[in-house]
Design an enzyme around this catalytic site. Sequence first.
Site, PDB file in Angstrom:
ATOM      1  N   SER A  64       0.831  -1.211   0.000  1.00  0.00           N
ATOM      2  CA  SER A  64       0.000   0.000   0.000  1.00  0.00           C
ATOM      3  C   SER A  64       0.861   1.254   0.000  1.00  0.00           C
ATOM      4  CB  SER A  64      -0.907   0.028   1.235  1.00  0.00           C
ATOM      5  OG  SER A  64      -1.758  -1.093   1.268  1.00  0.00           O
TER       6      SER A  64
HETATM    7  N1  SAH Z   1      -0.983  -4.714   4.123  1.00  0.00           N
HETATM    8  C1  SAH Z   1      -0.360  -5.040   2.859  1.00  0.00           C
HETATM    9  C2  SAH Z   1      -1.251  -4.666   1.692  1.00  0.00           C
HETATM   10  C3  SAH Z   1      -1.283  -5.772   0.699  1.00  0.00           C
HETATM   11  S1  SAH Z   1      -2.499  -5.613  -0.584  1.00  0.00           S
HETATM   12  C4  SAH Z   1       1.000  -4.392   2.759  1.00  0.00           C
HETATM   13  O1  SAH Z   1       1.301  -3.507   3.573  1.00  0.00           O
HETATM   14  O2  SAH Z   1       1.789  -4.785   1.894  1.00  0.00           O
HETATM   15  C5  SAH Z   1      -3.855  -6.547   0.084  1.00  0.00           C
HETATM   16  C6  SAH Z   1      -3.561  -7.982   0.445  1.00  0.00           C
HETATM   17  O3  SAH Z   1      -4.823  -8.576   0.816  1.00  0.00           O
HETATM   18  C7  SAH Z   1      -3.002  -8.854  -0.677  1.00  0.00           C
HETATM   19  O4  SAH Z   1      -1.811  -9.446  -0.257  1.00  0.00           O
HETATM   20  C8  SAH Z   1      -4.108  -9.886  -0.923  1.00  0.00           C
HETATM   21  O5  SAH Z   1      -3.614 -11.175  -1.307  1.00  0.00           O
HETATM   22  C9  SAH Z   1      -4.803  -9.933   0.424  1.00  0.00           C
HETATM   23  N2  SAH Z   1      -6.170 -10.445   0.405  1.00  0.00           N
HETATM   24  C10 SAH Z   1      -7.115 -10.296  -0.543  1.00  0.00           C
HETATM   25  N3  SAH Z   1      -8.257 -10.923  -0.185  1.00  0.00           N
HETATM   26  C11 SAH Z   1      -8.030 -11.503   1.025  1.00  0.00           C
HETATM   27  C12 SAH Z   1      -8.811 -12.276   1.932  1.00  0.00           C
HETATM   28  N4  SAH Z   1     -10.066 -12.628   1.649  1.00  0.00           N
HETATM   29  N5  SAH Z   1      -8.250 -12.700   3.091  1.00  0.00           N
HETATM   30  C13 SAH Z   1      -6.965 -12.358   3.412  1.00  0.00           C
HETATM   31  N6  SAH Z   1      -6.170 -11.611   2.600  1.00  0.00           N
HETATM   32  C14 SAH Z   1      -6.690 -11.193   1.422  1.00  0.00           C
END
Ligand code: SAH
Length: 213
Positions: A64
């Site tokens: 993010s």
């Molecule tokens: N907090 C992360 C943001 C990653 S983007 C960072 O700082 O890098 C969002 C993430 O949510 C992705 O890795 C994606 O695989 C995950 N995601 C999507 N749907 C999900 C779900 N149902 N349960 C858990 N994780 C999920």
Amino acid sequence: MKDTFKHKGLRQQLVNIIEAKGIKDEKVLKAIGKIPRHLFMDSGFLDHAYQDKAFPIAADQTISQPYTVAFQTELLEVKPGDKILEIGTGSGYQTAVLCELGAKVFSIERQLELFKKTSKFLPKLGYRAKKLIFGDGYKGLKEEAPFDSIIVTAGAPFVPKPLLSQLKIGGRLVIPVGDDVQVMTLFIRKGPKEFEQQEYGEFRFVPLLEDKN
Ligand code: SAH
């Protein structure tokens, strides 16, 4: 895994940028100033690590934007010792910010590749989440509930009921809600069935997906 003076300088500039954009919480700014974001990124993007932008990580996901991480964290009003559930571990950057603030973090990721990578990586930097879980964040984490706060770091088409019910009274859920564009939404649990809801403008996230892989 190097963190040089140059990185530290760039990081301070990033802190100044997100402060100028309106982040006020000193502890959040300090955490962003401390965490080596470049180490959370794929090597091809190293030079961009201290721009205030989201970047690709593995499995078509993104780390993010720092401003967004800071904005969501500020809304959580983290206190040391808070028990926090994160949905979407991804690179682990947001997890590290919560650890810096002294929270006990439980974080769920549905992409196996990212789950494995981040599970190995975070302890190397000294960030020990209470538990990283491979699973579906829509269900929350009943066995560890209730939480002081819950943060969702992917765009949710709707607010999953289990997340609301796994909050303590007084607890906070920060969740971007919407399909193509998401409205950052804060729920504060006022009673067993009462929630106060506040909205904080539009953001863009990768989607919160329902089926595994
Ligand atoms: N907090 C992360 C943001 C990653 S983007 C960072 O700082 O890098 C969002 C993430 O949510 C992705 O890795 C994606 O695989 C995950 N995601 C999507 N749907 C999900 C779900 N149902 N349960 C858990 N994780 C999920």
